[in-house]
Each structure stands twice: as structure tokens, then as C-alpha cells.
Design a protein around this motif. Sequence first.
Motif, PDB file in Angstrom:
ATOM      1  N   CYS A   1       1.359  -4.544   0.687  1.00  0.00           N
ATOM      2  CA  CYS A   1       0.964  -3.160   0.440  1.00  0.00           C
ATOM      3  C   CYS A   1       0.213  -2.593   1.644  1.00  0.00           C
ATOM      4  O   CYS A   1       0.479  -1.463   2.080  1.00  0.00           O
ATOM      5  CB  CYS A   1       0.106  -3.079  -0.813  1.00  0.00           C
ATOM      6  SG  CYS A   1      -0.310  -1.406  -1.319  1.00  0.00           S
TER       7      CYS A   1
ATOM      8  N   THR B   1       1.445  -2.944 -11.032  1.00  0.00           N
ATOM      9  CA  THR B   1       2.082  -1.626 -11.031  1.00  0.00           C
ATOM     10  C   THR B   1       1.426  -0.688 -10.044  1.00  0.00           C
ATOM     11  O   THR B   1       2.113   0.076  -9.337  1.00  0.00           O
ATOM     12  CB  THR B   1       2.041  -1.018 -12.447  1.00  0.00           C
ATOM     13  OG1 THR B   1       2.712  -1.888 -13.361  1.00  0.00           O
ATOM     14  CG2 THR B   1       2.718   0.339 -12.466  1.00  0.00           C
ATOM     15  N   LEU B   2       0.109  -0.721  -9.958  1.00  0.00           N
ATOM     16  CA  LEU B   2      -0.609   0.152  -9.030  1.00  0.00           C
ATOM     17  C   LEU B   2      -0.209  -0.130  -7.582  1.00  0.00           C
ATOM     18  O   LEU B   2       0.067   0.790  -6.808  1.00  0.00           O
ATOM     19  CB  LEU B   2      -2.121  -0.023  -9.208  1.00  0.00           C
ATOM     20  CG  LEU B   2      -2.731   0.564 -10.488  1.00  0.00           C
ATOM     21  CD1 LEU B   2      -4.219   0.208 -10.585  1.00  0.00           C
ATOM     22  CD2 LEU B   2      -2.543   2.072 -10.537  1.00  0.00           C
TER      23      LEU B   2
ATOM     24  N   LEU C   1       2.544  -1.731  -6.543  1.00  0.00           N
ATOM     25  CA  LEU C   1       3.957  -1.449  -6.358  1.00  0.00           C
ATOM     26  C   LEU C   1       4.196   0.049  -6.181  1.00  0.00           C
ATOM     27  O   LEU C   1       5.003   0.462  -5.332  1.00  0.00           O
ATOM     28  CB  LEU C   1       4.758  -1.980  -7.550  1.00  0.00           C
ATOM     29  CG  LEU C   1       4.918  -3.498  -7.640  1.00  0.00           C
ATOM     30  CD1 LEU C   1       5.599  -3.889  -8.949  1.00  0.00           C
ATOM     31  CD2 LEU C   1       5.697  -4.047  -6.455  1.00  0.00           C
ATOM     32  N   CYS C   2       3.485   0.867  -6.956  1.00  0.00           N
ATOM     33  CA  CYS C   2       3.616   2.325  -6.815  1.00  0.00           C
ATOM     34  C   CYS C   2       3.121   2.786  -5.452  1.00  0.00           C
ATOM     35  O   CYS C   2       3.724   3.666  -4.828  1.00  0.00           O
ATOM     36  CB  CYS C   2       2.841   3.032  -7.923  1.00  0.00           C
ATOM     37  SG  CYS C   2       3.574   2.879  -9.561  1.00  0.00           S
ATOM     38  N   LEU C   3       2.026   2.181  -4.977  1.00  0.00           N
ATOM     39  CA  LEU C   3       1.501   2.538  -3.661  1.00  0.00           C
ATOM     40  C   LEU C   3       2.487   2.156  -2.566  1.00  0.00           C
ATOM     41  O   LEU C   3       2.698   2.914  -1.603  1.00  0.00           O
ATOM     42  CB  LEU C   3       0.160   1.831  -3.440  1.00  0.00           C
ATOM     43  CG  LEU C   3      -0.633   2.214  -2.181  1.00  0.00           C
ATOM     44  CD1 LEU C   3      -0.893   3.718  -2.150  1.00  0.00           C
ATOM     45  CD2 LEU C   3      -1.943   1.443  -2.130  1.00  0.00           C
TER      46      LEU C   3
ATOM     47  N   MET D   1       5.774   1.881  -2.933  1.00  0.00           N
ATOM     48  CA  MET D   1       6.932   2.773  -3.043  1.00  0.00           C
ATOM     49  C   MET D   1       6.628   4.162  -2.490  1.00  0.00           C
ATOM     50  O   MET D   1       7.473   4.783  -1.846  1.00  0.00           O
ATOM     51  CB  MET D   1       7.368   2.852  -4.508  1.00  0.00           C
ATOM     52  CG  MET D   1       7.908   1.543  -5.060  1.00  0.00           C
ATOM     53  SD  MET D   1       8.283   1.578  -6.826  1.00  0.00           S
ATOM     54  CE  MET D   1       9.692   2.692  -6.839  1.00  0.00           C
ATOM     55  N   PHE D   2       5.404   4.639  -2.697  1.00  0.00           N
ATOM     56  CA  PHE D   2       5.002   5.936  -2.156  1.00  0.00           C
ATOM     57  C   PHE D   2       4.969   5.906  -0.628  1.00  0.00           C
ATOM     58  O   PHE D   2       5.488   6.809   0.038  1.00  0.00           O
ATOM     59  CB  PHE D   2       3.628   6.321  -2.700  1.00  0.00           C
ATOM     60  CG  PHE D   2       3.065   7.572  -2.072  1.00  0.00           C
ATOM     61  CD1 PHE D   2       3.506   8.832  -2.461  1.00  0.00           C
ATOM     62  CD2 PHE D   2       2.093   7.481  -1.083  1.00  0.00           C
ATOM     63  CE1 PHE D   2       2.994   9.980  -1.872  1.00  0.00           C
ATOM     64  CE2 PHE D   2       1.571   8.622  -0.496  1.00  0.00           C
ATOM     65  CZ  PHE D   2       2.024   9.885  -0.887  1.00  0.00           C
TER      66      PHE D   2
ATOM     67  N   VAL E   1       9.797  -5.360  -4.094  1.00  0.00           N
ATOM     68  CA  VAL E   1       9.879  -4.536  -5.306  1.00  0.00           C
ATOM     69  C   VAL E   1      11.064  -4.960  -6.164  1.00  0.00           C
ATOM     70  O   VAL E   1      10.948  -5.082  -7.391  1.00  0.00           O
ATOM     71  CB  VAL E   1       9.990  -3.044  -4.943  1.00  0.00           C
ATOM     72  CG1 VAL E   1      10.271  -2.197  -6.182  1.00  0.00           C
ATOM     73  CG2 VAL E   1       8.704  -2.562  -4.273  1.00  0.00           C
TER      74      VAL E   1
END
Length: 299
Positions: A100, A189-190, A192-194, A196-197, A243
Motif C-alpha cells: 500500500c 478492506t481499508l 485494499l481500497c487505498l 485501488m484508489f 488485489v
Amino acid sequence: MLTFDEILGIVYLLLTVVGFLGNCVLLFLNTFNYLIAQRTRPINLIIIHLAFSNAMLLLFRGIPTTTRLWRVKCLLDGTAIKIITYMQSLTRSLSLCSTCILSVFQAITISPNNSIWSQPKMRAPKSIIPCILLCWIFNLLLYVILLQYHDDAKNRTDSKYGCNNWYRSLDLKNKNHVKIIVIICVYDTLFLCLMMFSSAHMVSILYLHKKHVKHIHSNSLSSKISPETRATQTILLLVGIYVLLNLFSPIFVLCMFYFKNLNTWVIHTSAFLSLWYPAVSPFILISTDNQIPRTCAHS
């Protein structure tokens, strides 16, 4: 005649050994490059941390999985199993955090200087070490707390499939175990979302950059890819692999709880997916980084 589990154990062992050696090489090359090169790259620190986390993850998850498949009798007591389980969870989270940080750092690095990212871009190199230290402190404390929730210490060493860890003995009927599952899922999830963003941000920047300079290379016979673009593409590939492999993890966890007769193949598949990223990532980074071998050659 080897059984299926014995063959699968050999596959796990090969994946663990090859991946561990690959991460050791990546760790050595980036450390050498960071200490010797005249112009160091801050990203080397992140890669060093990622390589170390992945190497430890392969050891603490790959070897126990192999011994379980080979029906090696568990000789560890409850405390030793807790330590191994703790290290499995810790190294997995450190690998997640490292990936990340790598993604976010690269997204900030390639951002235009005249954008809103100009100030973060200047501060990013100095923020790497504090971010890594914060990840260590946070994860060390998090999994110490989570282990306290796991109060089911029975039947941990008498399994014919080797030593159990806490994931294999979690129970959805236990409220403390449900808390563990929820916290880990939210945590993953937090991040992974970061990732992906930041990946979407990098893709948009690469697209705009390619569109902007398209007319410059239109009359050229060949156009070289810049080091920044190559590094960004590599990180996008790593994030995509991570991911993709971890999207299936919640499904396997739920199957493990609801379908008891599927426990064996679910555990094998989940373990294989968890080992794939740390085993493959060092070879992707080594093959796409031209600065490492060049630095070593001139030293």
C-alpha cells in the motif's frame, strides 16, 4: 507412490524456498543500491521493507503448511503455536502495508508538480520511515489485542493435519471470534481500497501523460519508456496481483466456517493464494528495475 497431499507439500515447499530466496536477493540488491549509490532512491526503503515482510511471511506460513500436508506430528506447545500464528498475521499485514505504501508513494511521486499533490510530493520521501515505523507499531499492537480475543486454546495440537493456528479454530458462534473476523476484514478492506484508489490515480496520470506526449513520439521510430513510467507499471502490476489474489480470501474464510467438509481444500487453496504474491513479487521487481544491476556493475 506419493499421495496428493505429499505432492502438494512439495509444491508449497518449492514455492516457499524460491520465493524466500528471491526476496533475499531483492533485499540485498536494494540495500546495496541504497547504501552505495551516489543518488539514492527513497522507494528503495519501501522495497527493502516489502522484501523483508514477504520473506518472513513465506517462512512462517509456507513451512507450517508444508509440514501439515506431510502429516508431520506437531511438537509445539500452545505458546509456540500462538507465536507462529502471531508472526503469520503480523507479516501478512506488513506485506499489505508495504504494498500500500509503495502504491501511494508512487502515485504521489508521478503527480504533476503544479497539482494539489505538490506539497505531499515534497514531503513524501521524508515520510517513508515514519510510515513504516507506524505500520510496525500499529500491527504489533493490533494482533496482540486480537490474540487476546482468541480464548479457545483447546484442540490446537492434536490435529492429524499438524499444528492448528487460530484461523482454523475460529467459531462464528463465539462473539470474540466474530470480532476478530470483522476487524481483519475491515482492516484489509481499508488498505485494499487505498491501493485501488492510488492505482486508479496512477492509471489516469499515465493516460494523460501518454496523450500529452503522443505527438512528440509520433514521428519517432522508437520511443523509450521513462524509468518513472516503468516503475509505475510494475507497481500497478504488483497491486493488481495482490488485489486479485486477496479478493477470494473472504470467500474461503466463509466456506471454512459454513462447510466443514470443504475445510481441507479450502485451507490448501487459501494458503496457496497467500503464498503466491510474496513468492512472485520479488522477481517482478528485480526484472523491471534496471538501476540495481547497473549500480552493482559500476561498484
